[in-house]
Design an enzyme around this catalytic site. Structure first.
Site, PDB file in Angstrom:
ATOM      1  N   THR A 175      -4.440  17.089  15.162  1.00 18.22           N
ATOM      2  CA  THR A 175      -5.779  16.886  15.718  1.00 18.22           C
ATOM      3  C   THR A 175      -5.603  16.117  17.022  1.00 18.22           C
ATOM      4  O   THR A 175      -4.713  15.283  17.121  1.00 18.22           O
ATOM      5  CB  THR A 175      -6.603  16.069  14.707  1.00 18.22           C
ATOM      6  OG1 THR A 175      -6.933  16.914  13.627  1.00 18.22           O
ATOM      7  CG2 THR A 175      -7.862  15.484  15.299  1.00 18.22           C
ATOM      8  N   ARG A 203     -15.797  23.844   5.298  1.00 15.04           N
ATOM      9  CA  ARG A 203     -15.509  22.400   5.252  1.00 15.04           C
ATOM     10  C   ARG A 203     -15.516  21.808   6.662  1.00 15.04           C
ATOM     11  O   ARG A 203     -14.944  22.372   7.591  1.00 15.04           O
ATOM     12  CB  ARG A 203     -14.146  22.189   4.597  1.00 15.04           C
ATOM     13  CG  ARG A 203     -13.691  20.732   4.525  1.00 15.04           C
ATOM     14  CD  ARG A 203     -12.823  20.335   5.699  1.00 15.04           C
ATOM     15  NE  ARG A 203     -12.225  19.020   5.536  1.00 15.04           N
ATOM     16  CZ  ARG A 203     -11.575  18.373   6.505  1.00 15.04           C
ATOM     17  NH1 ARG A 203     -11.432  18.930   7.688  1.00 15.04           N
ATOM     18  NH2 ARG A 203     -11.058  17.190   6.285  1.00 15.04           N
ATOM     19  N   GLY A 205     -14.688  18.180   8.758  1.00 15.41           N
ATOM     20  CA  GLY A 205     -14.045  16.877   8.622  1.00 15.41           C
ATOM     21  C   GLY A 205     -14.754  15.797   9.424  1.00 15.41           C
ATOM     22  O   GLY A 205     -15.922  15.933   9.801  1.00 15.41           O
ATOM     23  N   ASP A 206     -14.042  14.719   9.666  1.00 12.93           N
ATOM     24  CA  ASP A 206     -14.624  13.568  10.373  1.00 12.93           C
ATOM     25  C   ASP A 206     -14.703  13.778  11.878  1.00 12.93           C
ATOM     26  O   ASP A 206     -15.550  13.181  12.551  1.00 12.93           O
ATOM     27  CB  ASP A 206     -13.783  12.314  10.106  1.00 12.93           C
ATOM     28  CG  ASP A 206     -12.351  12.493  10.602  1.00 12.93           C
ATOM     29  OD1 ASP A 206     -11.717  13.520  10.260  1.00 12.93           O
ATOM     30  OD2 ASP A 206     -11.864  11.626  11.347  1.00 12.93           O
ATOM     31  N   THR A 226      -7.883  10.190  13.733  1.00  9.77           N
ATOM     32  CA  THR A 226      -7.152  11.309  13.136  1.00  9.77           C
ATOM     33  C   THR A 226      -6.677  10.885  11.761  1.00  9.77           C
ATOM     34  O   THR A 226      -6.250   9.758  11.576  1.00  9.77           O
ATOM     35  CB  THR A 226      -5.946  11.737  13.989  1.00  9.77           C
ATOM     36  OG1 THR A 226      -5.180  12.696  13.236  1.00  9.77           O
ATOM     37  CG2 THR A 226      -5.042  10.576  14.365  1.00  9.77           C
TER      38      THR A 226
HETATM   39  N1  ASP Z   1      -9.255  14.380  10.677  1.00  3.14           N
HETATM   40  C1  ASP Z   1      -8.995  15.791  10.679  1.00  3.14           C
HETATM   41  C2  ASP Z   1      -9.833  16.467   9.624  1.00  3.14           C
HETATM   42  O1  ASP Z   1      -9.926  15.958   8.516  1.00  3.14           O
HETATM   43  C3  ASP Z   1      -7.555  16.135  10.428  1.00  3.14           C
HETATM   44  C4  ASP Z   1      -6.548  15.415  11.299  1.00  3.14           C
HETATM   45  O2  ASP Z   1      -6.831  14.376  11.873  1.00  3.14           O
HETATM   46  O3  ASP Z   1      -5.419  15.940  11.442  1.00  3.14           O
HETATM   47  O4  ASP Z   1     -10.357  17.530   9.887  1.00  3.14           O
END
Ligand code: ASP
Length: 307
Positions: A175, A203, A205-206, A226
């Protein structure tokens, strides 16, 4: 004072799993990205322009799990998320579940500047991209053989993996995110991701959630995260750093250290964050063996992968 920091993902990044060629490629990509964005700031670019530019450069590189080279979900498809936020007026834009947009961060910026909304997802986000004149790309553009093989290894199981999970025999991570302070004293943050390998379709993510993976406020700091998205959402990580500074008067380093090394570590939430405050101080914190990262200020330049 100007200052910029970038990340390309945190995780179980071990030297023994990274060939010298790959390590060089990552160091080169991170250093070039941070120098290019810093030069833009020197030439008067806004923090917003600088973080968008840095994230675009990393989205275009298949080394990182964002844009080109994004991971595959459980259906063998890409679903990308991104967000951008301006600390001067809290304006923000975010997109999720897009698979035809070459640079999701630029679509997030268009949502911020050209719509009355903050967050668009899926088909509606892509329709908006077409109307806003955002560049599209086809499925083949995003494909990366390594990511595909990663997915093949866990396809059919119900595991969703961080793209930097070592059990995937991981060699590529990432990310991406950027935070910056410009000559006008404005802060900005941006984050872009393909998410987690084998994640369920739909889905999110954050990364695209304002306050969780991305946040900027001129009163305190700009943050890009991340890590394991579900846990970063529950802990509202980026906004938590802001709150500790704003309400408790902590310094940037104190706030980031507390959030990453205490709260997230206790919650077994693996990951990290990059942040810059209104004085240009930079913080790069992670509780994993590594985080792809780089920063540049008038007095310091630094690129690193491991602890
Ligand atoms: N935070 C990201 C997610 O959960 C993944 C990552 O940081 O690699 O989508």
């Amino acid at each position: 004072m100007i200052s910029i920091a970038i990340h390309g993902g945190a995780g179980v990044i071990l030297r023994e799993n990274l060939s010298p060629e790959k390590e060089t490629a990552y160091i080169h990509a991170l250093t070039e990205t941070v120098r290019t964005a810093y030069a833009a700031l020197e030439n008067g670019a806004s923090a917003l322009d600088a973080v968008e530019l840095a994230v675009k450069l990393m989205e275009d590189s298949p080394l990182f799990n964002a844009g080109r080279g994004s991971v595959y979900n459980a259906e063998g498809k890409h679903e990308m998320d991104a967000a951008i936020m301006s600390g001067s007026d809290l304006s923000a834009g975010a997109v999720a579940l897009v698979n035809r947009v070459k640079n999701p961060v630029s679509l997030a910026r268009a949502v911020m500047e050209k719509s009355n909304h903050v967050f668009l997802a899926g088909a509606g986000a892509e329709e908006f991209a077409v109307k806003a004149g955002i560049e599209l790309a086809n499925k083949d553009y995003f494909h990366d053989e390594f990511r595909f093989q990663q997915w093949q290894k866990i396809n059919g199981t119900n595991a969703a993996k961080l793209d930097h999970d070592v059990s995937l025999n991981e060699k590529k991570f990432g990310t991406v995110g950027a935070v910056a302070l410009d000559t006008s004293g404005n802060l900005a943050a941006a984050t872009s991701t393909g998410g987690m390998t084998n994640k369920l379709q739909g889905r999110i993510g954050d990364s695209p959630l304002i306050g969780a993976g991305t946040y900027a406020n001129n009163q305190t700091c700009a943050v890009s995260c991340t890590g394991h998205g579900e846990l970063f959402i529950k802990h509202v990580v980026a906004y938590d750093v802001h709150c500790l500074m704003y309400y408790k008067g902590m310094s940037l380093a104190e706030a980031c250290n507390y959030v990453v090394n205490q709260k997230l570590t206790e919650a077994k939430a693996e990951g990290g964050l990059i942040a810059v405050d209104r004085f240009g101080n930079v913080a790069l914190y992670f509780n994993t063996p590594g985080m792809y990262r780089a920063m540049k200020t008038p007095s310091e330049e630094y690129t690193a992968i491991f602890k």
